[in-house]
Design an enzyme around this catalytic site. Sequence first.
Site, PDB file in Angstrom:
ATOM      1  N   CYS A 104      22.659 -30.344  -6.867  1.00  0.00           N
ATOM      2  CA  CYS A 104      22.856 -31.417  -5.899  1.00  0.00           C
ATOM      3  C   CYS A 104      22.197 -31.074  -4.569  1.00  0.00           C
ATOM      4  CB  CYS A 104      24.354 -31.683  -5.706  1.00  0.00           C
ATOM      5  SG  CYS A 104      24.721 -33.018  -4.553  1.00  0.00           S
ATOM      6  N   SER A 161      30.434 -36.501   4.575  1.00  0.00           N
ATOM      7  CA  SER A 161      31.081 -36.718   3.273  1.00  0.00           C
ATOM      8  C   SER A 161      32.407 -37.447   3.397  1.00  0.00           C
ATOM      9  CB  SER A 161      31.314 -35.380   2.583  1.00  0.00           C
ATOM     10  OG  SER A 161      32.265 -34.618   3.306  1.00  0.00           O
ATOM     11  N   LEU A 194      26.583 -40.423   1.812  1.00  0.00           N
ATOM     12  CA  LEU A 194      25.866 -40.633   0.563  1.00  0.00           C
ATOM     13  C   LEU A 194      26.810 -41.207  -0.478  1.00  0.00           C
ATOM     14  CD1 LEU A 194      23.722 -37.365   0.289  1.00  0.00           C
ATOM     15  CD2 LEU A 194      23.132 -39.556   1.331  1.00  0.00           C
ATOM     16  N   CYS A 220      32.620 -32.329  -8.440  1.00  0.00           N
ATOM     17  CA  CYS A 220      33.065 -33.543  -7.753  1.00  0.00           C
ATOM     18  C   CYS A 220      33.133 -34.753  -8.672  1.00  0.00           C
ATOM     19  CB  CYS A 220      32.168 -33.830  -6.555  1.00  0.00           C
ATOM     20  SG  CYS A 220      30.461 -34.305  -6.965  1.00  0.00           S
TER      21      CYS A 220
END
Length: 362
Positions: free
Chosen positions: A101, A8, A32, A198
């Site tokens: 997610c 991340s 991602l 997020c």
Amino acid sequence: MRVVAAMSGGVDSAVAAARMLDAGHDVVGVHLALSQSAATLRESARGCCTIEDAGDARRVADVLGIPFYVWDMAERFKRDVVDDFTREYAAGRTPNPCLRCNEKIKFAALLDKAVALGFDAVATGHYAQVVETADGRRELHRAVDAAKDQSYVLGVLTAEQLSRSFFPLGDTVKPRVREEAAERGFYVAKKPDSHDICFIQDGDTRGWLTRALGAAPGEIVDTDGTVVGSHEGAFAYTVGQRRGLGLSRPAADGEPRYVVEVRPEANQVVVGTADLLGVDAITGDHARWCGPAPEGVVRVGAQVRAHGEEYPATAWADGDTVEVRLERRIRGVAPGQSVVLYDGTRVVGSATISAARLERSA
């Protein structure tokens, strides 16, 4: 084993990737790209998936000497997580986008793509443990660091997904992870953790929903139907909420008022006293099992919030539906939340709450 390390750009995923490499695996780092309009610089510790985060992940991969790629999953993230989040609130429910997610992106889209490309597994920086039993089954357990435990948001994983998942930080407390990152020379060793939702970087969920759905003025009513205030959209309220109600009329008994129901069809928010929030029975749908589905009535611990308390309960499954009976009342259980079931530290499975009610009067 060939492993995709989901990176991340934070300290946890960096150390997780390093530990997989130390364990002798053939590791490839993947970041991602989930935002359709990623800012160059993050505005706060709330957000993630910015261009800056991708750069941080790449620097860690360079230190480790592993290949690094960015996989664009922004369209799928919007469809499966952001749009789902918006629809759920519009329907008067309170979703958990982190579970969605993990279910739809990190352990479906990411894992499926990794396997299709010839990889054996995915590793992430989640704080949880995978324990292999004597007969070779893999179980999901709570992390050693109770304050960072993320097993709740991983309760959507199936046994098949667990068989291809690694969580290298599950046996470590967070301060030690930061120390290890510094020892390895990672730039992200002191980087703040991202938190909350997020894709709502300023933390203003109500404002975000209003922009997404449009203002929809309506009434806030007491349980007897008396109008006690107004709102700009029932979608911005959740069962159990006390703050931010802006009631124009104080309660006659002087007791604080809480949201006890959201009625999207009437665009009404219903408020009442705290005693109306108590429930001891939960019905959930969209059941997901981290191993075999329970047979008959089983004793479990039930958790309804990511960092909430675990409550003793019994549960049983009926197809895609789960019934949970709590041994004592709990407050503020909203439709759309997830109930995650535990057997000790082991995650049994999860379901999305469709209804909560009080069945025992005492």
